[in-house]
Motif scaffolding. Sequence first.
Motif, PDB file in Angstrom:
ATOM      1  N   MET A   1       0.859  -1.179   0.000  1.00 23.13           N
ATOM      2  CA  MET A   1       0.000   0.000   0.000  1.00 23.13           C
ATOM      3  C   MET A   1       0.896   1.230   0.000  1.00 23.13           C
ATOM      4  SD  MET A   1      -3.369   0.713   2.160  1.00 23.13           S
ATOM      5  CE  MET A   1      -2.940   1.029   3.816  1.00 23.13           C
ATOM      6  N   SER A   2       1.154   1.818  -1.145  1.00 21.35           N
ATOM      7  CA  SER A   2       2.065   2.942  -1.225  1.00 21.35           C
ATOM      8  C   SER A   2       1.320   4.228  -1.524  1.00 21.35           C
ATOM      9  CB  SER A   2       3.098   2.687  -2.310  1.00 21.35           C
ATOM     10  OG  SER A   2       2.456   2.610  -3.547  1.00 21.35           O
ATOM     11  N   GLY A   3       1.554   5.245  -0.713  1.00 17.78           N
ATOM     12  CA  GLY A   3       0.996   6.550  -0.950  1.00 17.78           C
ATOM     13  C   GLY A   3      -0.438   6.754  -0.507  1.00 17.78           C
ATOM     14  N   ILE A   4      -1.149   5.715  -0.164  1.00 22.83           N
ATOM     15  CA  ILE A   4      -2.540   5.855   0.259  1.00 22.83           C
ATOM     16  C   ILE A   4      -2.645   5.383   1.701  1.00 22.83           C
ATOM     17  CG2 ILE A   4      -4.905   5.115  -0.139  1.00 22.83           C
ATOM     18  CD1 ILE A   4      -4.130   4.653  -3.042  1.00 22.83           C
ATOM     19  N   PHE A   5      -3.183   6.238   2.534  1.00 18.02           N
ATOM     20  CA  PHE A   5      -3.315   5.890   3.946  1.00 18.02           C
ATOM     21  C   PHE A   5      -4.786   5.938   4.322  1.00 18.02           C
ATOM     22  CE2 PHE A   5       0.861   7.748   3.450  1.00 18.02           C
ATOM     23  CZ  PHE A   5       1.640   6.765   4.019  1.00 18.02           C
ATOM     24  N   TYR A   6      -5.213   4.939   5.038  1.00 18.30           N
ATOM     25  CA  TYR A   6      -6.592   4.889   5.499  1.00 18.30           C
ATOM     26  C   TYR A   6      -6.609   5.267   6.967  1.00 18.30           C
ATOM     27  CZ  TYR A   6     -11.008   3.080   7.135  1.00 18.30           C
ATOM     28  OH  TYR A   6     -12.225   2.957   7.729  1.00 18.30           O
ATOM     29  N   ILE A   7      -7.386   6.268   7.304  1.00 18.26           N
ATOM     30  CA  ILE A   7      -7.563   6.664   8.696  1.00 18.26           C
ATOM     31  C   ILE A   7      -8.988   6.322   9.073  1.00 18.26           C
ATOM     32  CG2 ILE A   7      -7.527   8.556  10.358  1.00 18.26           C
ATOM     33  CD1 ILE A   7      -5.602   9.999   8.489  1.00 18.26           C
ATOM     34  N   ILE A  13      -9.601  13.610  12.589  1.00 14.42           N
ATOM     35  CA  ILE A  13      -9.312  14.772  13.436  1.00 14.42           C
ATOM     36  C   ILE A  13     -10.550  15.656  13.504  1.00 14.42           C
ATOM     37  CG2 ILE A  13      -7.888  16.840  13.635  1.00 14.42           C
ATOM     38  CD1 ILE A  13      -5.643  15.268  12.331  1.00 14.42           C
ATOM     39  N   ARG A  14     -10.929  15.989  14.713  1.00 12.99           N
ATOM     40  CA  ARG A  14     -12.084  16.837  14.940  1.00 12.99           C
ATOM     41  C   ARG A  14     -11.635  18.083  15.698  1.00 12.99           C
ATOM     42  NH1 ARG A  14     -13.441  11.959  16.958  1.00 12.99           N
ATOM     43  NH2 ARG A  14     -14.568  10.635  15.525  1.00 12.99           N
ATOM     44  N   TYR A  15     -12.288  19.186  15.423  1.00 10.37           N
ATOM     45  CA  TYR A  15     -11.963  20.438  16.086  1.00 10.37           C
ATOM     46  C   TYR A  15     -13.130  20.875  16.951  1.00 10.37           C
ATOM     47  CZ  TYR A  15      -8.298  20.691  12.617  1.00 10.37           C
ATOM     48  OH  TYR A  15      -7.218  20.416  11.831  1.00 10.37           O
ATOM     49  N   ASN A  16     -12.815  21.405  18.108  1.00  8.38           N
ATOM     50  CA  ASN A  16     -13.815  22.054  18.947  1.00  8.38           C
ATOM     51  C   ASN A  16     -13.628  23.546  18.776  1.00  8.38           C
ATOM     52  OD1 ASN A  16     -14.836  19.748  20.007  1.00  8.38           O
ATOM     53  ND2 ASN A  16     -13.637  19.819  21.877  1.00  8.38           N
ATOM     54  N   ASN A  32      -5.424  10.942  18.740  1.00  8.80           N
ATOM     55  CA  ASN A  32      -5.291  10.528  17.345  1.00  8.80           C
ATOM     56  C   ASN A  32      -3.961  10.979  16.753  1.00  8.80           C
ATOM     57  OD1 ASN A  32      -7.788   9.322  17.449  1.00  8.80           O
ATOM     58  ND2 ASN A  32      -8.853  11.086  16.589  1.00  8.80           N
ATOM     59  N   LEU A  33      -3.543  12.194  17.086  1.00  7.46           N
ATOM     60  CA  LEU A  33      -2.246  12.679  16.611  1.00  7.46           C
ATOM     61  C   LEU A  33      -1.104  11.819  17.156  1.00  7.46           C
ATOM     62  CD1 LEU A  33      -2.697  16.537  16.861  1.00  7.46           C
ATOM     63  CD2 LEU A  33      -2.507  15.172  14.782  1.00  7.46           C
ATOM     64  N   LEU A  34      -1.213  11.449  18.411  1.00  6.51           N
ATOM     65  CA  LEU A  34      -0.196  10.571  18.999  1.00  6.51           C
ATOM     66  C   LEU A  34      -0.186   9.216  18.297  1.00  6.51           C
ATOM     67  CD1 LEU A  34      -0.604  11.323  22.800  1.00  6.51           C
ATOM     68  CD2 LEU A  34       1.303  11.948  21.334  1.00  6.51           C
ATOM     69  N   TYR A  35      -1.362   8.697  18.016  1.00  9.46           N
ATOM     70  CA  TYR A  35      -1.463   7.402  17.328  1.00  9.46           C
ATOM     71  C   TYR A  35      -0.837   7.473  15.942  1.00  9.46           C
ATOM     72  CZ  TYR A  35      -3.552   3.505  14.810  1.00  9.46           C
ATOM     73  OH  TYR A  35      -3.740   2.398  14.030  1.00  9.46           O
ATOM     74  N   LEU A  36      -1.189   8.524  15.186  1.00 10.69           N
ATOM     75  CA  LEU A  36      -0.676   8.659  13.822  1.00 10.69           C
ATOM     76  C   LEU A  36       0.825   8.913  13.789  1.00 10.69           C
ATOM     77  CD1 LEU A  36      -3.550  10.765  12.245  1.00 10.69           C
ATOM     78  CD2 LEU A  36      -2.993   8.374  11.772  1.00 10.69           C
ATOM     79  N   SER A  37       1.359   9.572  14.800  1.00 13.94           N
ATOM     80  CA  SER A  37       2.795   9.846  14.837  1.00 13.94           C
ATOM     81  C   SER A  37       3.568   8.778  15.597  1.00 13.94           C
ATOM     82  CB  SER A  37       3.049  11.210  15.465  1.00 13.94           C
ATOM     83  OG  SER A  37       2.556  11.232  16.787  1.00 13.94           O
TER      84      SER A  37
END
Length: 120
Positions: A1-7, A13-16, A32-37
Motif C-alpha cells: 500500500m504505497s501513498g494511500i493511507f486509510y484513517i 481529526i475533529r476540532y472544537n 489521534n495525533l499521537l497514534y498517527l505519529s
Amino acid sequence: MSGIFYIPQSRAIRYNKPMATHKTVDETTLENLLYLSRLSPSSTDMATLKKQVDEIIGYFDILSKYDDSENPYDAYPSTKAECLREDEIVPGLDIPDVKKITDKFMDGYFQVPKVLGEGA
C-alpha cells in the motif's frame, strides 16, 4: 500500500470551536495525533503538545484571513517549450574511461559506502 493511507473514522481529526478567537483541539484529537505519529501518551507531555497544536491551528486561522482567490501557479516561473534547447544525444563514458576515473568501479558498478543497516 504505497501513498494511500486509510484513517478510520474513529481516528479522524475533529476540532472544537470554543469561545476563544481560534480553534483548539480536543483530547480525542490529541490521542489521534499521537497514534498517527506513533508516540505514546506516557512519553509525551500532553499539555505542551496541546499548546503547540493549538498554536499551529492559530497560524492557519491567520492564513485563512488572506485572499487566496488568485492562481497559486502564478507564483512559480514558467518556461515555454519553444524556449528550451533541443534534445541532443551524446555518447556516454566508455567502461575503460570510467575505470580510469576511480578504482571503486567493479563489474559495471560503483562501490559506495554502506548507508543502511548497522553502518549508518
